[in-house]
Scaffold this motif. Structure first.
Motif, PDB file in Angstrom:
ATOM      1  N   GLU A  61       0.842  -1.204   0.000  1.00 48.03           N
ATOM      2  CA  GLU A  61       0.000   0.000   0.000  1.00 48.03           C
ATOM      3  C   GLU A  61       0.873   1.247   0.000  1.00 48.03           C
ATOM      4  O   GLU A  61       0.608   2.191  -0.741  1.00 48.03           O
ATOM      5  CB  GLU A  61      -0.920   0.011   1.226  1.00 48.03           C
ATOM      6  CG  GLU A  61      -2.160  -0.834   1.031  1.00 48.03           C
ATOM      7  CD  GLU A  61      -3.216  -0.555   2.089  1.00 48.03           C
ATOM      8  OE1 GLU A  61      -2.988  -0.952   3.252  1.00 48.03           O
ATOM      9  OE2 GLU A  61      -4.248   0.045   1.753  1.00 48.03           O
ATOM     10  N   GLU A  62       1.913   1.244   0.823  1.00 44.34           N
ATOM     11  CA  GLU A  62       2.820   2.392   0.913  1.00 44.34           C
ATOM     12  C   GLU A  62       3.479   2.680  -0.430  1.00 44.34           C
ATOM     13  O   GLU A  62       3.663   3.838  -0.794  1.00 44.34           O
ATOM     14  CB  GLU A  62       3.906   2.127   1.952  1.00 44.34           C
ATOM     15  CG  GLU A  62       3.478   2.440   3.374  1.00 44.34           C
ATOM     16  CD  GLU A  62       4.480   1.915   4.397  1.00 44.34           C
ATOM     17  OE1 GLU A  62       4.094   1.764   5.555  1.00 44.34           O
ATOM     18  OE2 GLU A  62       5.637   1.645   4.003  1.00 44.34           O
ATOM     19  N   LEU A  63       3.822   1.630  -1.142  1.00 41.51           N
ATOM     20  CA  LEU A  63       4.531   1.811  -2.420  1.00 41.51           C
ATOM     21  C   LEU A  63       3.570   1.992  -3.600  1.00 41.51           C
ATOM     22  O   LEU A  63       3.997   2.102  -4.739  1.00 41.51           O
ATOM     23  CB  LEU A  63       5.461   0.618  -2.680  1.00 41.51           C
ATOM     24  CG  LEU A  63       6.566   0.364  -1.643  1.00 41.51           C
ATOM     25  CD1 LEU A  63       7.420  -0.817  -2.056  1.00 41.51           C
ATOM     26  CD2 LEU A  63       7.439   1.595  -1.443  1.00 41.51           C
ATOM     27  N   GLY A  64       2.265   2.003  -3.314  1.00 40.58           N
ATOM     28  CA  GLY A  64       1.284   2.205  -4.383  1.00 40.58           C
ATOM     29  C   GLY A  64       1.153   1.010  -5.318  1.00 40.58           C
ATOM     30  O   GLY A  64       0.739   1.158  -6.466  1.00 40.58           O
ATOM     31  N   ILE A  65       1.498  -0.167  -4.819  1.00 39.51           N
ATOM     32  CA  ILE A  65       1.382  -1.381  -5.629  1.00 39.51           C
ATOM     33  C   ILE A  65      -0.067  -1.867  -5.639  1.00 39.51           C
ATOM     34  O   ILE A  65      -0.554  -2.401  -6.623  1.00 39.51           O
ATOM     35  CB  ILE A  65       2.334  -2.477  -5.095  1.00 39.51           C
ATOM     36  CG1 ILE A  65       3.787  -2.036  -5.293  1.00 39.51           C
ATOM     37  CG2 ILE A  65       2.070  -3.830  -5.741  1.00 39.51           C
ATOM     38  CD1 ILE A  65       4.801  -2.795  -4.471  1.00 39.51           C
ATOM     39  N   ILE A 111     -13.047  13.597 -16.653  1.00 44.61           N
ATOM     40  CA  ILE A 111     -12.353  13.739 -15.370  1.00 44.61           C
ATOM     41  C   ILE A 111     -11.152  14.684 -15.546  1.00 44.61           C
ATOM     42  O   ILE A 111     -10.903  15.551 -14.717  1.00 44.61           O
ATOM     43  CB  ILE A 111     -11.925  12.355 -14.811  1.00 44.61           C
ATOM     44  CG1 ILE A 111     -13.166  11.585 -14.339  1.00 44.61           C
ATOM     45  CG2 ILE A 111     -10.929  12.506 -13.652  1.00 44.61           C
ATOM     46  CD1 ILE A 111     -12.916  10.140 -13.972  1.00 44.61           C
ATOM     47  N   GLY A 112     -10.466  14.536 -16.686  1.00 42.47           N
ATOM     48  CA  GLY A 112      -9.338  15.419 -16.992  1.00 42.47           C
ATOM     49  C   GLY A 112      -9.778  16.870 -17.133  1.00 42.47           C
ATOM     50  O   GLY A 112      -9.117  17.787 -16.634  1.00 42.47           O
ATOM     51  N   THR A 123      -2.767  13.057  -9.777  1.00 45.32           N
ATOM     52  CA  THR A 123      -1.803  11.960  -9.906  1.00 45.32           C
ATOM     53  C   THR A 123      -2.533  10.657 -10.229  1.00 45.32           C
ATOM     54  O   THR A 123      -2.071   9.848 -11.018  1.00 45.32           O
ATOM     55  CB  THR A 123      -0.989  11.784  -8.610  1.00 45.32           C
ATOM     56  OG1 THR A 123      -1.891  11.743  -7.504  1.00 45.32           O
ATOM     57  CG2 THR A 123      -0.011  12.928  -8.428  1.00 45.32           C
ATOM     58  N   ASP A 124      -3.688  10.474  -9.635  1.00 42.31           N
ATOM     59  CA  ASP A 124      -4.516   9.311  -9.968  1.00 42.31           C
ATOM     60  C   ASP A 124      -5.933   9.560  -9.453  1.00 42.31           C
ATOM     61  O   ASP A 124      -6.190  10.588  -8.825  1.00 42.31           O
ATOM     62  CB  ASP A 124      -3.947   8.017  -9.377  1.00 42.31           C
ATOM     63  CG  ASP A 124      -4.106   7.965  -7.864  1.00 42.31           C
ATOM     64  OD1 ASP A 124      -4.080   9.044  -7.233  1.00 42.31           O
ATOM     65  OD2 ASP A 124      -4.280   6.875  -7.320  1.00 42.31           O
TER      66      ASP A 124
END
Ligand code: ZN
Ligand code: ZN
Length: 137
Positions: A61-65, A111-112, A123-124
């Motif tokens: 989760e911390e690494l955005g995996i 969304i953009g 970023t996401d």
């Protein structure tokens, strides 16, 4: 080893984590799979020490995996956009069913537009549509 697993290992290494057998196994379990409850993930990882599975989930989760999808009282985990196609979900509040929607270019474009209108650098994003599936309705 597929390209994603190689990228996964490189990401761990870059962040000074070892690509242990347990971490690679956890990653491969999440590949090509719908969002999964932690409870079910633990069942699949029965042979591993439960505390270390939890620790590895935290690292992921911390690494955005992985992303955590909140479903009422519980949550489900799935690989983030880095490791699978960007998509959104329909989630059933009663039985926890998660339907992954195909990518929708018009929605993404909109969304953009909204983001830029607010001079915001995104970023996401995640989009959860909650409700009841056909079985639970
Ligand atoms: Zn349902
Ligand atoms: Zn999207």
């Amino acid at each position: 080893m597929d390209a994603d697993t190689a990228r996964f290992k490189a990401l761990l290494k870059k962040n000074r984590y070892f690509a242990t057998k347990a971490r690679v196994e956890l990653f491969e379990l999440l590949q090509n799979r719908n969002a999964i409850r932690i409870k079910d993930l633990l069942t699949l990882q029965r042979h591993q020490d439960q505390a270390s599975v939890y620790r590895n989930i935290k690292v992921f989760e911390e690494l955005g995996i992985i992303n955590r999808l909140q479903l009422g009282w519980h949550s489900k985990l799935e690989l983030s956009d880095t490791f699978q196609h960007h998509h959104h979900h329909l989630t059933c509040l009663k039985c926890g069913l998660v339907i992954s929607l195909p990518e929708d270019p018009i929605l993404e474009k909109q969304i953009g537009v909204l983001t830029r209108k607010n001079s915001f650098k995104a970023t996401d994003h995640q989009l959860e549509i909650r409700g009841l599936c056909t079985t639970c309705r």
